[in-house]
Motif scaffolding. Sequence first.
Motif, PDB file in Angstrom:
ATOM      1  N   PRO A 182       0.798  -1.236   0.000  1.00 13.40           N
ATOM      2  CA  PRO A 182       0.000   0.000   0.000  1.00 13.40           C
ATOM      3  C   PRO A 182       0.826   1.280   0.000  1.00 13.40           C
ATOM      4  O   PRO A 182       0.374   2.294  -0.542  1.00 13.40           O
ATOM      5  CB  PRO A 182      -0.826  -0.127   1.289  1.00 13.40           C
ATOM      6  CG  PRO A 182      -0.963  -1.590   1.512  1.00 13.40           C
ATOM      7  CD  PRO A 182       0.355  -2.170   1.058  1.00 13.40           C
ATOM      8  N   LEU A 183       2.030   1.276   0.608  1.00 14.74           N
ATOM      9  CA  LEU A 183       2.835   2.491   0.692  1.00 14.74           C
ATOM     10  C   LEU A 183       3.684   2.737  -0.559  1.00 14.74           C
ATOM     11  O   LEU A 183       4.474   3.676  -0.588  1.00 14.74           O
ATOM     12  CB  LEU A 183       3.738   2.443   1.924  1.00 14.74           C
ATOM     13  CG  LEU A 183       3.001   2.530   3.269  1.00 14.74           C
ATOM     14  CD1 LEU A 183       3.993   2.419   4.421  1.00 14.74           C
ATOM     15  CD2 LEU A 183       2.203   3.819   3.390  1.00 14.74           C
ATOM     16  N   ASP A 184       3.494   1.929  -1.584  1.00 12.94           N
ATOM     17  CA  ASP A 184       4.226   2.111  -2.840  1.00 12.94           C
ATOM     18  C   ASP A 184       3.550   3.225  -3.636  1.00 12.94           C
ATOM     19  O   ASP A 184       2.451   3.052  -4.161  1.00 12.94           O
ATOM     20  CB  ASP A 184       4.216   0.803  -3.626  1.00 12.94           C
ATOM     21  CG  ASP A 184       5.184   0.822  -4.801  1.00 12.94           C
ATOM     22  OD1 ASP A 184       5.506   1.927  -5.286  1.00 12.94           O
ATOM     23  OD2 ASP A 184       5.609  -0.263  -5.231  1.00 12.94           O
ATOM     24  N   THR A 185       4.213   4.386  -3.741  1.00 13.59           N
ATOM     25  CA  THR A 185       3.600   5.539  -4.411  1.00 13.59           C
ATOM     26  C   THR A 185       3.371   5.304  -5.896  1.00 13.59           C
ATOM     27  O   THR A 185       2.579   6.013  -6.525  1.00 13.59           O
ATOM     28  CB  THR A 185       4.476   6.796  -4.237  1.00 13.59           C
ATOM     29  OG1 THR A 185       5.795   6.524  -4.747  1.00 13.59           O
ATOM     30  CG2 THR A 185       4.582   7.181  -2.770  1.00 13.59           C
ATOM     31  N   ARG A 186       4.041   4.308  -6.462  1.00 16.69           N
ATOM     32  CA  ARG A 186       3.863   4.046  -7.893  1.00 16.69           C
ATOM     33  C   ARG A 186       2.474   3.535  -8.222  1.00 16.69           C
ATOM     34  O   ARG A 186       2.053   3.591  -9.386  1.00 16.69           O
ATOM     35  CB  ARG A 186       4.905   3.033  -8.364  1.00 16.69           C
ATOM     36  CG  ARG A 186       6.355   3.472  -8.195  1.00 16.69           C
ATOM     37  CD  ARG A 186       7.288   2.326  -8.543  1.00 16.69           C
ATOM     38  NE  ARG A 186       7.018   1.154  -7.732  1.00 16.69           N
ATOM     39  CZ  ARG A 186       7.465  -0.066  -7.996  1.00 16.69           C
ATOM     40  NH1 ARG A 186       8.224  -0.261  -9.065  1.00 16.69           N
ATOM     41  NH2 ARG A 186       7.177  -1.081  -7.202  1.00 16.69           N
ATOM     42  N   VAL A 187       1.733   3.049  -7.226  1.00 14.26           N
ATOM     43  CA  VAL A 187       0.380   2.549  -7.489  1.00 14.26           C
ATOM     44  C   VAL A 187      -0.473   3.643  -8.123  1.00 14.26           C
ATOM     45  O   VAL A 187      -1.255   3.393  -9.045  1.00 14.26           O
ATOM     46  CB  VAL A 187      -0.274   2.028  -6.189  1.00 14.26           C
ATOM     47  CG1 VAL A 187      -1.700   1.562  -6.453  1.00 14.26           C
ATOM     48  CG2 VAL A 187       0.541   0.886  -5.599  1.00 14.26           C
ATOM     49  N   LEU A 188      -0.316   4.873  -7.647  1.00 13.46           N
ATOM     50  CA  LEU A 188      -1.078   5.988  -8.205  1.00 13.46           C
ATOM     51  C   LEU A 188      -0.811   6.143  -9.688  1.00 13.46           C
ATOM     52  O   LEU A 188      -1.737   6.326 -10.490  1.00 13.46           O
ATOM     53  CB  LEU A 188      -0.721   7.278  -7.469  1.00 13.46           C
ATOM     54  CG  LEU A 188      -1.362   8.568  -7.999  1.00 13.46           C
ATOM     55  CD1 LEU A 188      -2.873   8.518  -7.866  1.00 13.46           C
ATOM     56  CD2 LEU A 188      -0.795   9.783  -7.270  1.00 13.46           C
ATOM     57  N   PHE A 189       0.460   6.048 -10.092  1.00 14.40           N
ATOM     58  CA  PHE A 189       0.829   6.298 -11.482  1.00 14.40           C
ATOM     59  C   PHE A 189       0.507   5.123 -12.398  1.00 14.40           C
ATOM     60  O   PHE A 189       0.512   5.276 -13.618  1.00 14.40           O
ATOM     61  CB  PHE A 189       2.328   6.622 -11.586  1.00 14.40           C
ATOM     62  CG  PHE A 189       2.784   7.625 -10.574  1.00 14.40           C
ATOM     63  CD1 PHE A 189       2.075   8.793 -10.361  1.00 14.40           C
ATOM     64  CD2 PHE A 189       3.905   7.398  -9.799  1.00 14.40           C
ATOM     65  CE1 PHE A 189       2.481   9.711  -9.413  1.00 14.40           C
ATOM     66  CE2 PHE A 189       4.321   8.310  -8.852  1.00 14.40           C
ATOM     67  CZ  PHE A 189       3.600   9.477  -8.661  1.00 14.40           C
ATOM     68  N   GLU A 190       0.246   3.953 -11.810  1.00 14.56           N
ATOM     69  CA  GLU A 190      -0.087   2.783 -12.619  1.00 14.56           C
ATOM     70  C   GLU A 190      -1.594   2.567 -12.698  1.00 14.56           C
ATOM     71  O   GLU A 190      -2.140   2.343 -13.782  1.00 14.56           O
ATOM     72  CB  GLU A 190       0.582   1.525 -12.027  1.00 14.56           C
ATOM     73  CG  GLU A 190       2.102   1.580 -11.999  1.00 14.56           C
ATOM     74  CD  GLU A 190       2.723   1.522 -13.379  1.00 14.56           C
ATOM     75  OE1 GLU A 190       2.083   0.994 -14.303  1.00 14.56           O
ATOM     76  OE2 GLU A 190       3.861   2.015 -13.531  1.00 14.56           O
ATOM     77  N   VAL A 191      -2.276   2.643 -11.556  1.00 16.27           N
ATOM     78  CA  VAL A 191      -3.690   2.290 -11.527  1.00 16.27           C
ATOM     79  C   VAL A 191      -4.578   3.410 -12.062  1.00 16.27           C
ATOM     80  O   VAL A 191      -5.456   3.168 -12.907  1.00 16.27           O
ATOM     81  CB  VAL A 191      -4.117   1.895 -10.097  1.00 16.27           C
ATOM     82  CG1 VAL A 191      -5.622   1.638 -10.037  1.00 16.27           C
ATOM     83  CG2 VAL A 191      -3.360   0.653  -9.642  1.00 16.27           C
ATOM     84  N   ALA A 192      -4.370   4.646 -11.587  1.00 14.40           N
ATOM     85  CA  ALA A 192      -5.237   5.738 -12.025  1.00 14.40           C
ATOM     86  C   ALA A 192      -5.214   5.923 -13.545  1.00 14.40           C
ATOM     87  O   ALA A 192      -6.281   6.044 -14.169  1.00 14.40           O
ATOM     88  CB  ALA A 192      -4.862   7.039 -11.307  1.00 14.40           C
ATOM     89  N   PRO A 193      -4.044   5.959 -14.208  1.00 12.62           N
ATOM     90  CA  PRO A 193      -4.059   6.080 -15.669  1.00 12.62           C
ATOM     91  C   PRO A 193      -4.728   4.894 -16.364  1.00 12.62           C
ATOM     92  O   PRO A 193      -5.410   5.070 -17.379  1.00 12.62           O
ATOM     93  CB  PRO A 193      -2.570   6.161 -16.038  1.00 12.62           C
ATOM     94  CG  PRO A 193      -1.898   6.660 -14.808  1.00 12.62           C
ATOM     95  CD  PRO A 193      -2.670   6.049 -13.677  1.00 12.62           C
ATOM     96  N   ALA A 194      -4.518   3.672 -15.838  1.00  8.20           N
ATOM     97  CA  ALA A 194      -5.155   2.498 -16.438  1.00  8.20           C
ATOM     98  C   ALA A 194      -6.667   2.598 -16.339  1.00  8.20           C
ATOM     99  O   ALA A 194      -7.403   2.281 -17.293  1.00  8.20           O
ATOM    100  CB  ALA A 194      -4.659   1.223 -15.748  1.00  8.20           C
ATOM    101  N   VAL A 195      -7.158   3.044 -15.181  1.00 11.32           N
ATOM    102  CA  VAL A 195      -8.605   3.214 -14.985  1.00 11.32           C
ATOM    103  C   VAL A 195      -9.144   4.310 -15.903  1.00 11.32           C
ATOM    104  O   VAL A 195     -10.198   4.148 -16.539  1.00 11.32           O
ATOM    105  CB  VAL A 195      -8.906   3.538 -13.505  1.00 11.32           C
ATOM    106  CG1 VAL A 195     -10.350   3.981 -13.318  1.00 11.32           C
ATOM    107  CG2 VAL A 195      -8.613   2.324 -12.632  1.00 11.32           C
TER     108      VAL A 195
END
Length: 751
Positions: A381-394
């Motif tokens: 959960p603390l991996d900030t890259r999740v924002l840059f991977e999931v939000a653009p994919a969505v």
Amino acid sequence: MDEDALEYHKTDPPGKIEISTTKSTNTQRDLSLAYSPGVAAPCREIAAEPDDAYQYTTKGNLVGVISNGSAVLGLGDIGAQASKPVMEGKGVLFKRFADIDVFDIELDLDDPDAFVESVAAMESTFGGINLEDIAAPDCFEIEERLRDRLSVPVFHDDQHGTAIISGAALLNAAEIVGKDLADLEVAFAGAGAAAVATAKFYVSLGVPRENITMCDIDGILTTERAESGELNEYNRQFARNGPDGDVADAMEDADAFVGLSAGGIVSQEMVRSMADDPIVFAMANPEPEIGYEEAKAARDDTVIMATGRSDYPNQVNNVLGFPFIFRGALDVRTTEINEEMKIAAAHALADLAKQDVPDSVVKAYGDQPLQFGPDYIIPKPLDTRVLFEVAPAVAQAAIESGAARIELDVDEYVERLEARLGKSREMMRVVLNKAKSDPKRIALAEGTDETIVRAAAQIEERGIAKPVLIGDENEIHSTVVNLGLEFDPDIVDPAGGECEAYADHLYERRQRDGITQREAESLIRDDTNYFGSVMVDRGDVDAMLTGLTNHYPSALRPPLQVVGTADDAEYAAGVYMLTFKNRVIFVADATVNQAPDEDVLEEVTRHTAELARRFDVEPRAALLSYSDFGSVDNEGTRKPSEAARRLREDSDIDFPVDGEMQADTAVLEEMLTDTYEFTELERPANVLIFPNLEAGNIGYKLLQRLGGADAIGPMLVGMDKPVHVLQRGDEVKDIVNLAAVATVDAQDSHS
């Protein structure tokens, strides 16, 4: 734990959230614009065009977290008011991970009709609705009716959050054990909202519906039970035409077990009855259906185990989903969160788990190894890259599926998302983009170091530069294999054929500085800093990074001796870029010159201003001291004063510069304009030149630690060719950032 939690929540101010303003409210005019009469103007615009609410209000970044407290995780039906700490906590997570604002709303309503009417009446307020902790089967009906009725996305996280995160885990778990989703036999313990939504989502991912066996407290869901009226309209879709049985029967020969029920209901014998290399997702909280150690010890083959707990590997945590799904949905103004968007989120999470994990994430989880495999199938959960991977994919899935009301360029969108996480990311994006436009060859002197190897892989993958690792070739290849990197590095081994030519070059450069031919050969063979410095000096590479495993002075000495300073420079200096929420400051010198005189200060100011412009920042320089414009006159204050005078009188200087001045004078506009109206600085300085190394080092560290600044650097200026010295203990991201700076330096030197 309970006492700590109560103290945490009641410490003044009570609760976990507050309202803050985003516009200036310091003057009467500000207040007139914020409320009456100025507020009338946006009201008229929105009345004429309702979609303008996204332009003039917070609607586009505001989510309603709404519950009646009828099914709070681990607590049950505790009522609306008692659920408020949970809903506030959900708001904290939205803000912390995706910069989304939240109003939490607790409705004391048990009737689904009344609940739906109440939420529907608030559509004008929110850009999206997150339903939370509502008991089944009402939650199904409420979500369906609101989705049909509202033009903003409605998402019941208790259903879909677990489905998406565990779906990502299932994709990777199946890949690791070499099984196809179309062939998986999956047993479910639990038949409530989360279980039904998860089973439906697995079908969307490719698991055949007929391969799913679902159990509730009374056993396997069968068509006979459905026909008798035991099952509700939502879970009866997973009723099987087969014999009765319990969870143990469902798990026999199953490839995967999904637990969304109660703790302790699965035994080791039940795990042993499953098919080869079983997948066990025991997600009941706080106690899983079977403990992590028990499940792993139940058999000798691979058991891929996930739970809902943070103290074991593979935590299925909804925070990996909802903040980023809503971020993508809000940013393209979707009318819904559809199946395509959820599938895109799951695949993005699964793909991210296969990438190298940032050092900051590893440290946050106790330095435990995090590498794709049975014990790491979903990101942390603390991996900030999740924002840059999931939000653009969505967002992309929303556009392609027709749910989006606006379109965006995905690459530009990622840059906007990075800016949300801090000014440093926004500033580095400028340099990263420049670097990618013309990548240069960069020597990494400590090429056998694991962190350097990981950084080199990222540098190459992202197209920032062409890394060249200096060191023992066999050792480097072994490190690449052990790290599981798909990376074929460019390696230069000092034991190779270049050694003699490089020794000759070093001897030629340093023979009148006390180095013999034999010493030159030894230095080239044994010290990769000298080897890399010669590579740069000969032009075999365009730039060099070093210093990760050495003290700064010892790492700096070889490039200073071999490469030296530029033709227009007598001195090198170390510069940090400090980024605050809405401000960027470059500080020098913080690493090189101990007691600079006016000549050094003048030159360092020039070079630091040039560096600022590489980040697209127009420099405004202040030379600092403990006096303001002659208020104290001594040898120490005269040096920055004289350097500032020379710079002001130099016709080649095209940026404002002044000094000597105190630090607060330099950075506070009211002090500059009200007290010292004669100053050359009409706005606060963004280039701060410290009077000596001691002050510079102390100053930047205080700004970083107490002022909350992110620090990028030190960046070395004044060198003849691009050389930068890392700090001991720098993380992969720091090395990647400095590689981008070095590449841009090299581009400038080649132009």
